[in-house]
Design an enzyme around this catalytic site. Sequence first.
Site, PDB file in Angstrom:
ATOM      1  N   LYS A 196     -50.653 102.555   1.781  1.00  0.00           N
ATOM      2  CA  LYS A 196     -50.211 102.705   0.398  1.00  0.00           C
ATOM      3  C   LYS A 196     -49.594 104.078   0.140  1.00  0.00           C
ATOM      4  O   LYS A 196     -48.809 104.242  -0.795  1.00  0.00           O
ATOM      5  CB  LYS A 196     -51.381 102.459  -0.557  1.00  0.00           C
ATOM      6  N   HIS A 215     -44.035  95.913  -5.391  1.00  0.00           N
ATOM      7  CA  HIS A 215     -45.344  95.493  -4.879  1.00  0.00           C
ATOM      8  C   HIS A 215     -45.401  93.980  -5.000  1.00  0.00           C
ATOM      9  O   HIS A 215     -45.889  93.438  -5.992  1.00  0.00           O
ATOM     10  CB  HIS A 215     -46.455  96.166  -5.693  1.00  0.00           C
ATOM     11  N   SER A 233     -54.299  92.972  -6.678  1.00  0.00           N
ATOM     12  CA  SER A 233     -55.258  92.511  -5.678  1.00  0.00           C
ATOM     13  C   SER A 233     -56.134  91.396  -6.262  1.00  0.00           C
ATOM     14  O   SER A 233     -56.629  91.488  -7.380  1.00  0.00           O
ATOM     15  CB  SER A 233     -56.141  93.680  -5.240  1.00  0.00           C
ATOM     16  N   LYS A 237     -51.515  86.846  -4.082  1.00  0.00           N
ATOM     17  CA  LYS A 237     -50.179  87.227  -3.601  1.00  0.00           C
ATOM     18  C   LYS A 237     -49.977  86.880  -2.120  1.00  0.00           C
ATOM     19  O   LYS A 237     -48.979  86.272  -1.735  1.00  0.00           O
ATOM     20  CB  LYS A 237     -49.999  88.730  -3.847  1.00  0.00           C
TER      21      LYS A 237
END
Length: 526
Positions: A196, A215, A233, A237
Amino acid sequence: MSELTADVLGLKSVGKVYRNLSYEELFAHETDRAEGKVSANGTMMVDTGKFTGRSPKDKYFVKQAPSQDNIAWGNINKPVSPEIFEELYAEVIDYLSGKDVYVLDGYCGANQNTRKNVRFVTEIAWQSHFVKNMFIRPDEADLPGFAADFRVYNAAGLTNKNWEKHGLNSDVFVIFNIEKRIAIIGGTWYGGEMKKGIFTMMNYWLPLENILSMHCSANVGPNKDVALFFGLSGTGKTTLSTDPRRKLIGDDEHGWDNEGIFNFEVGCYAKCIDLSEESEPEIYRAIKRDALLENVVADDAGNIDFSDGSKTENTRVSYPIFHIDNHDPSLKGGHPKNIIFLTCDAFGVLPPVSKLSKEQAMYYFLSGYTAKVAGTERGVTEPQATFSACFGEAFLPLHPTAYGKLLGEKMEQQNVNAYLVNTGWVGGGYGVGKRMSIKATRACINAILDGSINTVEFEQTQFFKLNIPKELPGVDSTLLNPRNAWEDTAAFDATAQKLAGMFIENFKKYITDSDDFDFTQAGPRL
């Protein structure tokens, strides 16, 4: 071993340098050094210590010209002085000097014109394994001429003893020096800080070149139609973009330029909690030799209990994308046809699927909503709304509207469709209703991707003014309008108004004297 010298690595001295080791070599190092344990099917399992996730309160940027004028300073992007950086940088170099180190040189970005060359220096093999899974690997012939655009020094075992004097949050530090093109990490073993961290830097570099960094996950269908999946999160996804009928471009980080979509990485980083072969077969089967499991619980024979969250709910696996049979080796695609915003609404208010106007797309992109549910975090006893701009505010050095502006422009240019999909609760909030099944959510996604959603009749919800289908193949029609799915409609109305108020309050920060981003009319109304 590599012939890279201490001087080239920026260290005072160095022991053995292990550069871009093969998977077999990394496995041997991890085993010999007892860095982890091997699961029953041969996958390496490691623990990341007390930090089983990122430490966002310990992330800083060095405040200096010229980058200080571009960064949106605040709770997300906190400043640190050049003097404090130099002090900690010297400690990191002292700490790593003289040690055996692992070096991974890789590319971030599948587009050769805008990719960045990144060098990671770590003291343990599994961290090198992690970034090998994540970042695009140069050919062996390209390594001698590899010149790093950015360097990451990971001194996980070093803590900042002077953190209080420095006015920092704790003895952990993750600091980016944009001008020196260096990041230093100390006090945390969590590998995701490196992944990240580079994503954060891409979010700084690319928008300044008029390229949207995102993202999101991406896949492409047989007709070359690209779909993007945005979501925080736990919203699905990775799961929903991994589809046996469509090629996976990537599961987490992408750029959108004049040619189309491109992955930043060459691997996937999936949550493992409650993972099963039945519900997520592609991800389950990707967990094999060369993958790397984090913080999972296994018995003495190495059999993993994916339902065990006693170490953390954030159990993870990283694996190279080629572990997914149906992936696109180019890591690229054309301009997207459909954009899907994923949310896990624990209040049970948002519909399973809604078709958005361009203005609504901008509103929900900047809002970046999902909800934490009871039990997933200490102290969370009822659903809590989370608003993370652009579905990734923690990784945005620039102001969110910089990314919103680029998204709006590109959607307009390419005539892209946008949808909001709720993978959370229906028929009531958390503890009353039930969570949407993956099967039902897949049916919503399939209707979007095959275009059949455009052939059905729509109606509009009361408070959020969302356009929702009255019927959809594979989805119980009583669920499509969330109000109809609640036994107590008065309770639904009260909860919907409560959540709508949270959206309205959150969006006020984007309303300024300029009306460029005043999309309030596209949001909920009371």
